[in-house]
Motif scaffolding. Structure first.
Motif, short mmCIF file in Angstrom:
data_model
loop_
_atom_site.label_atom_id
_atom_site.label_comp_id
_atom_site.label_asym_id
_atom_site.label_seq_id
_atom_site.Cartn_x
_atom_site.Cartn_y
_atom_site.Cartn_z
N PHE A 104 0.86 -1.18 0.00
CA PHE A 104 0.00 0.00 0.00
C PHE A 104 0.89 1.23 0.00
O PHE A 104 1.79 1.34 0.84
CB PHE A 104 -0.88 0.05 1.26
CG PHE A 104 -2.05 -0.87 1.24
CD1 PHE A 104 -3.30 -0.42 0.86
CD2 PHE A 104 -1.91 -2.19 1.64
CE1 PHE A 104 -4.39 -1.26 0.86
CE2 PHE A 104 -3.00 -3.05 1.65
CZ PHE A 104 -4.25 -2.59 1.26
N ASN A 105 0.65 2.16 -0.91
CA ASN A 105 1.32 3.46 -0.89
C ASN A 105 0.28 4.46 -0.38
O ASN A 105 -0.59 4.90 -1.13
CB ASN A 105 1.83 3.85 -2.27
CG ASN A 105 3.01 3.00 -2.68
OD1 ASN A 105 3.95 2.85 -1.92
ND2 ASN A 105 2.96 2.43 -3.86
N THR B 30 4.02 7.04 2.32
CA THR B 30 4.62 5.94 3.07
C THR B 30 4.25 4.62 2.42
O THR B 30 3.10 4.38 2.11
CB THR B 30 4.13 5.95 4.54
OG1 THR B 30 4.40 7.24 5.09
CG2 THR B 30 4.81 4.89 5.36
N LYS B 31 5.26 3.78 2.22
CA LYS B 31 5.04 2.45 1.64
C LYS B 31 4.83 1.47 2.79
O LYS B 31 5.68 1.33 3.66
CB LYS B 31 6.26 2.05 0.81
CG LYS B 31 6.13 0.72 0.13
CD LYS B 31 7.38 0.47 -0.71
CE LYS B 31 7.32 -0.83 -1.45
NZ LYS B 31 8.52 -1.03 -2.28
N TYR B 32 3.67 0.80 2.78
CA TYR B 32 3.35 -0.20 3.79
C TYR B 32 3.40 -1.58 3.15
O TYR B 32 2.76 -1.82 2.13
CB TYR B 32 1.96 0.04 4.38
CG TYR B 32 1.87 1.32 5.17
CD1 TYR B 32 2.30 1.38 6.49
CD2 TYR B 32 1.36 2.48 4.59
CE1 TYR B 32 2.22 2.56 7.21
CE2 TYR B 32 1.27 3.66 5.31
CZ TYR B 32 1.70 3.69 6.62
OH TYR B 32 1.62 4.85 7.33
N ILE B 33 4.14 -2.47 3.76
CA ILE B 33 4.23 -3.85 3.29
C ILE B 33 3.33 -4.67 4.20
O ILE B 33 3.59 -4.77 5.40
CB ILE B 33 5.68 -4.35 3.33
CG1 ILE B 33 6.56 -3.43 2.47
CG2 ILE B 33 5.78 -5.80 2.88
CD1 ILE B 33 8.04 -3.59 2.69
N SER C 59 5.34 -0.29 7.96
CA SER C 59 5.92 0.60 6.95
C SER C 59 7.26 0.02 6.49
O SER C 59 7.88 -0.78 7.19
CB SER C 59 6.11 2.01 7.51
OG SER C 59 6.95 1.98 8.63
N GLU C 60 7.69 0.44 5.33
CA GLU C 60 8.93 -0.07 4.76
C GLU C 60 10.12 0.19 5.69
O GLU C 60 11.01 -0.65 5.81
CB GLU C 60 9.17 0.58 3.40
CG GLU C 60 10.36 0.04 2.66
CD GLU C 60 10.50 0.65 1.27
OE1 GLU C 60 10.79 -0.12 0.34
OE2 GLU C 60 10.31 1.86 1.11
N GLU D 100 2.56 4.59 15.54
CA GLU D 100 3.94 5.03 15.42
C GLU D 100 4.34 5.68 16.74
O GLU D 100 3.63 6.55 17.25
CB GLU D 100 4.07 6.05 14.28
CG GLU D 100 5.47 6.58 14.11
CD GLU D 100 5.57 7.57 12.97
OE1 GLU D 100 6.65 7.64 12.37
OE2 GLU D 100 4.59 8.29 12.67
N ASN D 101 5.44 5.22 17.30
CA ASN D 101 5.93 5.73 18.59
C ASN D 101 4.85 5.70 19.67
O ASN D 101 4.72 6.63 20.46
CB ASN D 101 6.47 7.16 18.43
CG ASN D 101 7.67 7.22 17.52
OD1 ASN D 101 8.49 6.32 17.51
ND2 ASN D 101 7.76 8.28 16.75
#
Length: 142
Positions: free
Chosen positions: A48-49, A58-61, A82-83, A104-105
């Motif tokens: 997913f971009n 952000t590129k998510y794998i 995320s990548e 995130e964090n």
């Protein structure tokens, strides 16, 4: 007079700081399903971009976690990161809409349609005032 100006600046700062942040972006779930042949199954890794709260692409794998029963009802489920490995994400495509969240964090961010009837415009935002956690930090993505 000086006190009044300081008071007004304080009120203005509090209002700006209290507003929830968000970012709006375009995404077409129907096209995404077709391009990735998700309706046929068998795909394990799906990229997913999307965008983060700051508007950075952000590129998510992700791993396709969709069961065959859900796939028949055109419901798709994904988990990943995320990548760069800094964000954990959970996404669902159902009824032609993308919804999900990433962490995130230790902070949770949410992704949903900008408006109920709009299936191509989405917002990512931080939910202020509620201490909700998304994803499972100990979940191994393989």
């Amino acid at each position: 007079m000086k006190n009044i100006i300081l008071f007004l600046l304080f009120i203005l700062f509090c209002n700006v700081a209290g507003q929830s942040r968000s970012f709006t972006f375009d995404f077409n779930p129907k096209k995404f399903i077709k391009e990735n042949k998700l309706n046929k199954g068998g795909t394990k890794e799906v990229i997913f971009n999307l965008y983060d709260i700051n508007g950075k692409e952000t590129k998510y794998i992700t791993t396709d976690r969709t069961s065959e029963a859900l796939r028949k009802n055109e419901i798709y489920s994904f988990k990943g990161r995320s990548e760069d490995g800094t964000k954990l994400i959970t996404l669902t495509i159902a009824s032609g809409n993308l919804t999900g969240a990433y962490m995130e964090n230790g902070i949770s961010y949410f992704i949903e349609p900008l408006e109920k009837k709009c299936k191509k415009k989405y917002k990512v935002y931080i939910n202020s005032g509620k201490d909700l956690q998304v994803g499972q930090p100990n979940d191994a993505i393989k």
